[in-house]
Design a protein around this motif. Sequence first.
Motif, PDB file in Angstrom:
ATOM      1  N   UNK A   1       0.841  -1.207   0.000  1.00 47.62           N
ATOM      2  CA  UNK A   1       0.000   0.000   0.000  1.00 47.62           C
ATOM      3  C   UNK A   1       0.870   1.248   0.000  1.00 47.62           C
ATOM      4  N   UNK A   2       1.895   1.259   0.850  1.00 49.56           N
ATOM      5  CA  UNK A   2       2.766   2.443   0.942  1.00 49.56           C
ATOM      6  C   UNK A   2       3.529   2.664  -0.364  1.00 49.56           C
ATOM      7  N   UNK A   3       4.051   1.582  -0.935  1.00 48.55           N
ATOM      8  CA  UNK A   3       4.772   1.702  -2.207  1.00 48.55           C
ATOM      9  C   UNK A   3       3.868   2.178  -3.320  1.00 48.55           C
ATOM     10  N   UNK A   4       2.644   1.611  -3.365  1.00 48.33           N
ATOM     11  CA  UNK A   4       1.689   2.021  -4.395  1.00 48.33           C
ATOM     12  C   UNK A   4       1.256   3.472  -4.220  1.00 48.33           C
ATOM     13  N   UNK A   5       1.086   3.896  -2.951  1.00 53.93           N
ATOM     14  CA  UNK A   5       0.715   5.291  -2.692  1.00 53.93           C
ATOM     15  C   UNK A   5       1.797   6.246  -3.187  1.00 53.93           C
ATOM     16  N   UNK A   6       3.068   5.876  -2.949  1.00 54.38           N
ATOM     17  CA  UNK A   6       4.170   6.708  -3.436  1.00 54.38           C
ATOM     18  C   UNK A   6       4.168   6.812  -4.948  1.00 54.38           C
ATOM     19  N   UNK A   7       3.954   5.677  -5.619  1.00 52.86           N
ATOM     20  CA  UNK A   7       3.923   5.675  -7.084  1.00 52.86           C
ATOM     21  C   UNK A   7       2.700   6.413  -7.611  1.00 52.86           C
ATOM     22  N   UNK A   8       1.562   6.254  -6.932  1.00 52.95           N
ATOM     23  CA  UNK A   8       0.355   6.943  -7.384  1.00 52.95           C
ATOM     24  C   UNK A   8       0.442   8.449  -7.154  1.00 52.95           C
ATOM     25  N   UNK A   9       1.212   8.849  -6.144  1.00 51.89           N
ATOM     26  CA  UNK A   9       1.437  10.291  -5.958  1.00 51.89           C
ATOM     27  C   UNK A   9       2.143  10.846  -7.191  1.00 51.89           C
ATOM     28  N   UNK A  10       3.091  10.069  -7.713  1.00 44.54           N
ATOM     29  CA  UNK A  10       3.758  10.455  -8.959  1.00 44.54           C
ATOM     30  C   UNK A  10       2.761  10.452 -10.105  1.00 44.54           C
ATOM     31  N   UNK A  11       1.879   9.432 -10.138  1.00 42.27           N
ATOM     32  CA  UNK A  11       0.855   9.346 -11.188  1.00 42.27           C
ATOM     33  C   UNK A  11      -0.050  10.569 -11.188  1.00 42.27           C
ATOM     34  N   UNK A  12      -0.450  10.990  -9.991  1.00 39.31           N
ATOM     35  CA  UNK A  12      -1.331  12.166  -9.882  1.00 39.31           C
ATOM     36  C   UNK A  12      -0.647  13.392 -10.468  1.00 39.31           C
ATOM     37  N   UNK A  13       0.615  13.585 -10.129  1.00 40.44           N
ATOM     38  CA  UNK A  13       1.366  14.722 -10.670  1.00 40.44           C
ATOM     39  C   UNK A  13       1.460  14.636 -12.195  1.00 40.44           C
ATOM     40  N   UNK A  14       1.700  13.408 -12.685  1.00 36.64           N
ATOM     41  CA  UNK A  14       1.790  13.222 -14.141  1.00 36.64           C
ATOM     42  C   UNK A  14       0.456  13.528 -14.806  1.00 36.64           C
ATOM     43  N   UNK A  15      -0.648  13.034 -14.207  1.00 34.34           N
ATOM     44  CA  UNK A  15      -1.974  13.302 -14.771  1.00 34.34           C
ATOM     45  C   UNK A  15      -2.282  14.793 -14.797  1.00 34.34           C
ATOM     46  N   UNK A  16      -1.857  15.489 -13.747  1.00 40.14           N
ATOM     47  CA  UNK A  16      -2.068  16.939 -13.701  1.00 40.14           C
ATOM     48  C   UNK A  16      -1.336  17.642 -14.842  1.00 40.14           C
ATOM     49  N   UNK A  17      -0.217  17.060 -15.239  1.00 40.16           N
ATOM     50  CA  UNK A  17       0.573  17.639 -16.327  1.00 40.16           C
ATOM     51  C   UNK A  17       0.038  17.184 -17.686  1.00 40.16           C
ATOM     52  N   UNK A  18      -0.403  15.920 -17.776  1.00 42.77           N
ATOM     53  CA  UNK A  18      -0.787  15.351 -19.071  1.00 42.77           C
ATOM     54  C   UNK A  18      -2.008  16.026 -19.692  1.00 42.77           C
ATOM     55  N   UNK A  19      -3.013  16.362 -18.860  1.00 42.87           N
ATOM     56  CA  UNK A  19      -4.231  16.955 -19.436  1.00 42.87           C
ATOM     57  C   UNK A  19      -3.943  18.300 -20.104  1.00 42.87           C
ATOM     58  N   UNK A  20      -3.301  19.260 -19.424  1.00 42.10           N
ATOM     59  CA  UNK A  20      -2.986  20.516 -20.122  1.00 42.10           C
ATOM     60  C   UNK A  20      -2.008  20.325 -21.282  1.00 42.10           C
ATOM     61  N   UNK A  21      -1.085  19.341 -21.168  1.00 33.91           N
ATOM     62  CA  UNK A  21      -0.186  19.045 -22.286  1.00 33.91           C
ATOM     63  C   UNK A  21      -0.976  18.567 -23.493  1.00 33.91           C
ATOM     64  N   UNK A  22      -1.924  17.664 -23.237  1.00 37.96           N
ATOM     65  CA  UNK A  22      -2.753  17.138 -24.329  1.00 37.96           C
ATOM     66  C   UNK A  22      -3.578  18.248 -24.963  1.00 37.96           C
ATOM     67  N   UNK A  23      -4.135  19.140 -24.123  1.00 36.51           N
ATOM     68  CA  UNK A  23      -4.958  20.236 -24.649  1.00 36.51           C
ATOM     69  C   UNK A  23      -4.125  21.286 -25.372  1.00 36.51           C
ATOM     70  N   UNK A  24      -2.827  21.352 -25.054  1.00 38.73           N
ATOM     71  CA  UNK A  24      -1.961  22.285 -25.779  1.00 38.73           C
ATOM     72  C   UNK A  24      -1.500  21.685 -27.106  1.00 38.73           C
ATOM     73  N   UNK A  25      -1.526  20.360 -27.193  1.00 38.57           N
ATOM     74  CA  UNK A  25      -1.118  19.695 -28.437  1.00 38.57           C
ATOM     75  C   UNK A  25      -2.310  19.477 -29.369  1.00 38.57           C
ATOM     76  N   UNK A  26      -3.467  19.101 -28.787  1.00 36.06           N
ATOM     77  CA  UNK A  26      -4.683  18.866 -29.559  1.00 36.06           C
ATOM     78  C   UNK A  26      -5.706  19.963 -29.283  1.00 36.06           C
ATOM     79  N   UNK A  27      -6.645  20.144 -30.197  1.00 39.66           N
ATOM     80  CA  UNK A  27      -7.779  21.032 -29.929  1.00 39.66           C
ATOM     81  C   UNK A  27      -8.721  20.330 -28.954  1.00 39.66           C
ATOM     82  N   UNK A  28      -9.620  21.103 -28.339  1.00 40.15           N
ATOM     83  CA  UNK A  28     -10.563  20.500 -27.392  1.00 40.15           C
ATOM     84  C   UNK A  28     -11.409  19.439 -28.072  1.00 40.15           C
ATOM     85  N   UNK A  29     -11.819  19.697 -29.326  1.00 40.73           N
ATOM     86  CA  UNK A  29     -12.642  18.723 -30.051  1.00 40.73           C
ATOM     87  C   UNK A  29     -11.863  17.436 -30.311  1.00 40.73           C
ATOM     88  N   UNK A  30     -10.614  17.567 -30.786  1.00 41.76           N
ATOM     89  CA  UNK A  30      -9.807  16.370 -31.068  1.00 41.76           C
ATOM     90  C   UNK A  30      -9.492  15.591 -29.796  1.00 41.76           C
TER      91      UNK A  30
END
Length: 431
Positions: free
Chosen positions: A2-31
């Motif tokens: 659980x502790x190891x997964x929580x540490x990795x998921x904390x990284x995942x959350x940060x990545x997800x926070x970055x990925x959505x605006x990155x995706x929206x900057x690369x693609x249009x909202x419709x795409x």
Amino acid sequence: NILGSLGLKAIDVLIDLVLVPLALSYLTQTNYGIWLTINSMVVWFNLLDVGLAHGLRNKLAVAIARNDHHLIKSYTSTAYTVIAFICIIVSAICYLTVPFINWNFVLNVDGIANSELMSIMLIVLTSFILNLLFKTITSIFLAKQLSVLVSLVNTIGKISITIALIASIYFAEANNLVLFATIYSFLPLLVLVVFTLILFSNKYKSFSPSVRYYEFSKVKEIMNLGISFFIIQIGATILFMTDNLIISHLFHPAEVTPYQITNKYFGVLLMLFTIVLSPFWSAITEAYEKGEIDWIRKTISKLHKLWAALVVGAAILLLLHGFLIKLWVGSEINIPFLLAFQFFLFVCFQTLNSIYTYFLNGVSILRIQLYTGLFTIFLNIPLSIFFAKTLALGTAGVIMATNVSMLIYIIFRKTQYHKIINGTATGIWSK
């Protein structure tokens, strides 16, 4: 774990926070909405193992508890052989049918050539079919209660996507949906393949599949349990994965984007709760096999307390959603309060439901889940349309229909849990 997964998921959350605006900057909202819709459609291909992955997980957990190495090898080899055969058949069907489908009509899209949509579908389908085979190793991880390894594979996959997407923004053509689909589809698969090859040649060599250990009788054992999981998965997939397609057809692909951003925002809590739950499925299988009912009862009680804390956290996210989502993706994406409130309810309902679901899955008593899953297959889509269009609740009506189904699940699964744990389950409640 659980502790190891929580540490990795904390990284995942940060990545997800970055990925959505990155995706929206690369693609249009419709795409981006089109991509989310396609991706949610192809997730259906996870069902093609007809529940074998879950059946393998439970059977392996019992074999590991008995320390039966031959049985472990037999179950693993049989599952891999059957899933490989399924992948070959599905691949042939896909490559024969995809070129003849009007994807502009299916996705309700008119701004992209059908040939481009077809290429994207072939890319995504190919990766999912291969993933179907290689993700089988995660059943071994989970049977051994090593959910941290599953989290590690997912985290490395997300990191690889982030690096590739940043490189694409700077060095590739903007708004290239084919390239975007290739990055998202094949990089996580590559990570899974590398993990499989490394672990089967070293630490998990005793689990590595071999045709010599294939046993036809084991197919029936795994499939009997797997078919029930399969039907339950169909109900869950219709419940959770059809929303994007419904929204795309009832409204517009662009409306999928704010819906999924809200889903990801509240989904952080759902993800964290799932991390905690992950090791308990197979732990409950082992405890139930050994008759350790008191341990199971105490564990469920602790999970209830954790759920209560999660509800408080979800309420805070609801109160701050306008500010935090604007800070995250900017002010161009408008999130109605009703939509945010329904996702708040969804997280509360889904996490509570997961506690009982993991227990029932662990003890392999699935009949009630199967019947309620079948019921929601026929309930969710018409109810979504009724709430969204007839009652004019918009996209919030789609998740509201899901919440109704979740309440049905909770009522029946909680009742069944108490009957089983107290030794009063009879008839359908014990099957």
